[in-house]
Design a protein around this motif. Structure first.
Motif, short mmCIF file in Angstrom:
data_model
loop_
_atom_site.label_atom_id
_atom_site.label_comp_id
_atom_site.label_asym_id
_atom_site.label_seq_id
_atom_site.Cartn_x
_atom_site.Cartn_y
_atom_site.Cartn_z
N ASP A 109 11.77 6.83 -10.39
CA ASP A 109 12.78 7.42 -11.27
C ASP A 109 13.11 6.50 -12.43
OD1 ASP A 109 14.93 9.51 -11.73
OD2 ASP A 109 16.16 7.71 -11.54
N SER A 110 13.23 5.20 -12.12
CA SER A 110 13.53 4.22 -13.17
C SER A 110 12.39 4.12 -14.17
CB SER A 110 13.79 2.84 -12.53
OG SER A 110 14.00 1.87 -13.52
N ASN B 293 9.88 2.90 1.87
CA ASN B 293 9.45 3.18 0.50
C ASN B 293 9.59 4.64 0.11
OD1 ASN B 293 8.81 0.58 -0.37
ND2 ASN B 293 6.82 0.64 0.65
N THR B 294 9.87 5.50 1.07
CA THR B 294 10.22 6.87 0.71
C THR B 294 11.45 6.88 -0.20
OG1 THR B 294 9.31 7.83 2.73
CG2 THR B 294 11.05 9.07 1.64
N PHE B 295 12.37 5.98 0.06
CA PHE B 295 13.59 5.90 -0.75
C PHE B 295 13.46 4.86 -1.87
CE2 PHE B 295 14.57 7.08 3.63
CZ PHE B 295 15.18 8.31 3.42
N VAL B 296 12.91 3.67 -1.54
CA VAL B 296 12.73 2.64 -2.56
C VAL B 296 11.77 3.12 -3.64
CG1 VAL B 296 11.89 0.30 -2.99
CG2 VAL B 296 13.24 0.78 -0.95
N TYR C 180 0.84 -1.20 0.00
CA TYR C 180 0.00 0.00 0.00
C TYR C 180 0.88 1.26 0.00
CZ TYR C 180 -2.95 3.54 2.33
OH TYR C 180 -3.61 4.69 2.68
N SER C 181 1.94 1.25 0.81
CA SER C 181 2.83 2.41 0.87
C SER C 181 3.68 2.52 -0.40
CB SER C 181 3.74 2.32 2.10
OG SER C 181 4.58 1.18 2.05
N LEU C 182 4.07 1.39 -0.98
CA LEU C 182 4.83 1.43 -2.25
C LEU C 182 3.97 2.04 -3.35
CD1 LEU C 182 7.48 0.66 -3.67
CD2 LEU C 182 6.43 -1.54 -4.25
N ASP C 183 2.71 1.67 -3.38
CA ASP C 183 1.76 2.27 -4.31
C ASP C 183 1.66 3.77 -4.06
OD1 ASP C 183 -0.49 2.71 -6.02
OD2 ASP C 183 -1.81 2.47 -4.30
N GLY C 184 1.55 4.17 -2.78
CA GLY C 184 1.37 5.57 -2.44
C GLY C 184 2.57 6.44 -2.73
N THR C 185 3.76 5.85 -2.78
CA THR C 185 4.98 6.65 -3.02
C THR C 185 5.44 6.62 -4.48
OG1 THR C 185 6.33 4.74 -2.33
CG2 THR C 185 5.84 6.40 -0.67
N THR C 186 4.73 5.89 -5.34
CA THR C 186 5.17 5.79 -6.73
C THR C 186 4.11 6.21 -7.74
OG1 THR C 186 4.52 3.44 -6.79
CG2 THR C 186 6.82 3.93 -6.25
N THR C 187 2.94 5.60 -7.69
CA THR C 187 1.99 5.74 -8.80
C THR C 187 1.46 7.15 -8.99
OG1 THR C 187 0.20 4.99 -7.35
CG2 THR C 187 1.27 3.33 -8.70
N GLU D 129 17.30 16.31 -3.71
CA GLU D 129 17.16 17.04 -2.44
C GLU D 129 15.73 17.53 -2.24
OE1 GLU D 129 21.67 18.87 -1.92
OE2 GLU D 129 20.23 19.85 -3.27
N LEU D 130 15.10 17.95 -3.33
CA LEU D 130 13.70 18.37 -3.24
C LEU D 130 12.81 17.21 -2.82
CD1 LEU D 130 13.45 20.57 -6.48
CD2 LEU D 130 13.29 21.38 -4.12
N ASN D 131 13.09 16.02 -3.37
CA ASN D 131 12.29 14.85 -3.03
C ASN D 131 12.50 14.45 -1.57
OD1 ASN D 131 10.59 12.50 -3.93
ND2 ASN D 131 12.40 11.37 -3.27
N LEU D 132 13.74 14.53 -1.10
CA LEU D 132 14.01 14.21 0.30
C LEU D 132 13.27 15.17 1.23
CD1 LEU D 132 17.83 13.34 0.47
CD2 LEU D 132 15.89 11.78 0.68
N PHE D 133 13.32 16.46 0.90
CA PHE D 133 12.63 17.45 1.72
C PHE D 133 11.13 17.19 1.74
CE2 PHE D 133 10.35 21.45 2.30
CZ PHE D 133 10.90 21.90 3.48
N ALA D 134 10.57 16.83 0.60
CA ALA D 134 9.13 16.59 0.51
C ALA D 134 8.70 15.43 1.40
CB ALA D 134 8.74 16.31 -0.95
N ASN D 135 9.64 14.50 1.68
CA ASN D 135 9.29 13.31 2.46
C ASN D 135 9.76 13.36 3.91
OD1 ASN D 135 7.99 11.30 0.55
ND2 ASN D 135 9.81 11.86 -0.62
N ILE D 136 10.41 14.46 4.32
CA ILE D 136 10.90 14.55 5.70
C ILE D 136 9.76 14.39 6.69
CG2 ILE D 136 11.79 16.16 7.44
CD1 ILE D 136 13.67 17.27 5.32
#
Length: 631
Positions: free
Chosen positions: A223-224, A214-217, A91-98, A402-409
């Motif tokens: 990206d891929s 999944n914030t990082f995965v 569920y979280s993988l879906d929420g962080t990608t799609t 860096e923008l993506n990391l900040f968005a997920n802090i």
């Protein structure tokens, strides 16, 4: 003749000894000393003991999950928890990608402007779907809902992956949203079903760990996928993964139900009024009343009429001045008040089981938790909707990573501190003041954003603001649901969980709407005042396309003017968010009553997770039968 106090005490003592002897004998024989029967007790009976409310209101969904817990054993219980964790992961993988694929998908058909409308339609379904699925989970069972949501997920993603027009994507979004909201609420319900009050916050914290991973995965996967332009596969891979990941939790629930029936622990008596084949009209009428379809229709229509103009108004000829936009908002508001009146005063009078009954709001913990979540989400989305755009403009030296990391802090902090609050509550079982501490920390984080926003705010200040908001939000969001669930019987637990989440979604919508209104009304004027140019076309381009701003160097006068404009508007949004964030800690202090988080399902019917009466319940029954109430 009334028995003396000594005789009554002797009766209670004798009754208690006999009860414990029977229970001990049952345990020695490896049998269960209680049986869950659905449909046996008339819920309108007025001569039952108050401690029989659990049995009187026992729904099919609750009976199934309680009976399953009576036969699982340690190994079966661990398999179920693993299954829930697996659901949270996918569920979280879906929420962080799609969500990142939608813009590319709509753009591939030249319809990027449809993105807002499609997303709004999905948001309406996600909001309204929660009470619907909560009712359905009680009506048919938890395992059955997992299967239904999986089917919706798969159909939705198949439509995404095979779409040949934006209409297919819109259809996929609608069907996917039915699956998404169902999976979200049923997973939360099952986790509450199988954990006691003491361990519930901790379990919720553990289950949210996949969001951190999944914030990082998820970022790497997205990206891929986007680099290769393979957005269809980005959706399609979930058609394979979802059903596989749902097998452990669904299989565990179905096995537990089957074994409980086999061992004569669970009995569901046939009800002619619910037999769709023998009495279809009566069955549909009964389902309509138990599911509260009028209430669901009213809230769905209200949210649709209120939320859809948010995406339609900017494309209308006269914007928000268009009469149809105003009419939709007004009618939506009227329907929202009608829904409140129906739920609080009329539904039960006409034989319906309301999704938001008045008795919920007479309880300070439930009303307080609902209101806190609503206001917290209003505050959060006031400053979150345009936060990414704001950072992209004012931080010209940041990379996309860096923008993506900040968005997920804040997401990472929410999960970590949510888990920490669960650990604390294992030992300090009084959640009220921990929640107040969390809400105050969150208020501090929001308030500091007024100073940190803009080019003058350092990176450290911006990051700390997000960490503080995540810290406080992690405490508050984890505890608020548990405090509401503690005050209702198990049969109402699913509905009250959905109600807390529903008001949070409405807070999301309201906060986003206010943010959009502030942005559209203030940003053009601030750009015109700060950008050193009289070119109206340039100002319009800077307002309509953020990439036009980021194309300028960080020290360019045009970029600096835009930074100033963004900082001023963002300051106003942060002030609004701070004002709203003042109220949740006050509500928590004055509305909420501290409860002890002990090893019970809830504090209302005093049962354990298998539906067995606790010692407190047995004692209360004895007192009622003998006419003695303990001091």
């Amino acid at each position: 003749m009334v028995d003396s106090k000594e005789e009554v005490s002797e009766k209670i003592s004798t009754y208690t000894e006999e009860t414990h002897e029977k229970r001990d004998f049952a345990i020695e024989e490896q049998t269960i000393d209680h049986k869950l029967v659905v449909g046996k007790i008339d819920i309108h009976s007025g001569d039952k003991l108050t401690t029989e409310v659990h049995d009187a209101q026992l729904s099919k969904g609750v009976a199934k999950v309680e009976a399953a817990q009576a036969v699982w054993g340690r190994k079966g219980y661990l398999i179920l928890l693993f299954g829930i964790l697996l659901v949270y992961y996918i569920y979280s993988l879906d929420g962080t990608t799609t969500f990142q694929y939608m813009a590319i998908a709509t753009s591939s058909f030249g319809q990027h402007s449809m993105l807002g409308t499609v997303s709004t339609a999905g948001a309406i379904i996600i909001s309204v779907g929660k009470p619907f699925y909560a009712k359905l989970a009680d009506y048919v069972g938890r395992a059955e809902i997992f299967i239904i949501t999986c089917v919706f997920y798969m159909i939705g993603y198949i439509l995404y992956a095979s779409s040949t027009s934006v209409g297919h994507i819109a259809g996929g979004q609608v069907i996917y949203s039915f699956g998404y909201t169902g999976l979200q609420i049923v997973t939360s319900i099952v986790l509450a079903d199988v954990t006691t009050l003491r361990y519930r916050a901790f379990a919720a914290g553990v289950m949210n760990i996949p969001w951190i991973l999944n914030t990082f995965v998820g970022s790497l996967i997205a990206d891929s996928i986007l680099t290769r332009g393979a957005w269809r596969w980005g959706y399609g891979m979930f058609v394979i993964m979802f059903p596989i990941c749902l097998i452990p939790v669904t299989g565990s629930l179905i096995y537990g139900q089957w074994k409980a029936k086999k061992n004569n622990i669970l009995e569901i008596l046939p009800n002619p009024e619910k037999d769709l084949f023998k009495n279809p009209v009566k069955a549909i009428t009964t389902a309509t009343k138990e599911m509260d379809f009028p209430g669901l229709i009213l809230i769905a229509a209200a949210l649709a009429l209120i939320l859809l103009p948010l995406s339609l108004a900017p494309k209308a000829a006269n914007g928000w001045q268009t009469p149809s936009m105003i009419a939709m908002i007004v009618v939506g508001g009227v329907l929202l008040f009608t829904f409140c009146g129906w739920e609080l005063y009329f539904a039960e009078k006409f034989g319906f089981a309301p999704i938001a009954p008045l008795r919920f709001f007479k309880n300070g913990n439930i009303a307080g938790s609902v209101l806190i979540n609503f206001l917290d989400f209003v505050s959060f989305y006031l400053q979150f909707v345009y936060q990414s755009s704001f950072i992209m403009v004012v931080k010209s030296d940041w990379t996309y990573f860096e923008l993506n990391l900040f968005a997920n802090i804040q997401t990472v902090a929410l999960c970590l501190f949510g888990l920490l609050s669960g650990v604390i509550l294992l030992y300090w079982r009084r959640p009220k003041y921990l929640m107040i501490i969390g809400l105050c920390i969150r208020l501090l984080g929001v308030g500091l954003m007024i100073r940190a926003r803009g080019a003058l705010g350092s990176t450290a200040e911006l990051v700390w603001c997000q960490l503080l908001q995540g810290w406080g939000g992690g405490f508050a969001s984890t505890i608020s649901g548990v405090m509401a669930q503690a005050m209702v019987p198990h049969t109402d637990m699913a509905v009250v969980t959905a109600l807390v989440l529903l008001l949070a979604e409405i807070g999301n919508a309201l906060g986003s709407a206010i943010a959009a209104a502030v942005w559209t009304n203030q940003m053009p004027a601030h750009l015109a005042a700060n950008v050193p140019s009289d070119n109206a076309t340039l100002i319009a381009e800077l307002y309509g396309d953020i990439t036009k701003i980021t194309a300028y160097a960080g020290d360019d006068p045009i970029r600096l003017g835009a930074i100033q404009a963004y900082s001023e508007v963002m300051k106003n949004l942060c002030i609004g968010a701070t004002v709203v964030a003042i109220f949740p800690p006050l509500i928590a202090y004055f509305f909420l009553t501290d409860v002890k988080l002990d090893d019970k399902q809830n504090h209302f019917d005093n049962r354990d997770l298998t539906g067995r009466k606790t010692d407190d319940t047995i004692k209360k029954e004895q007192e009622e039968k003998t006419g003695v109430t303990s001091a």
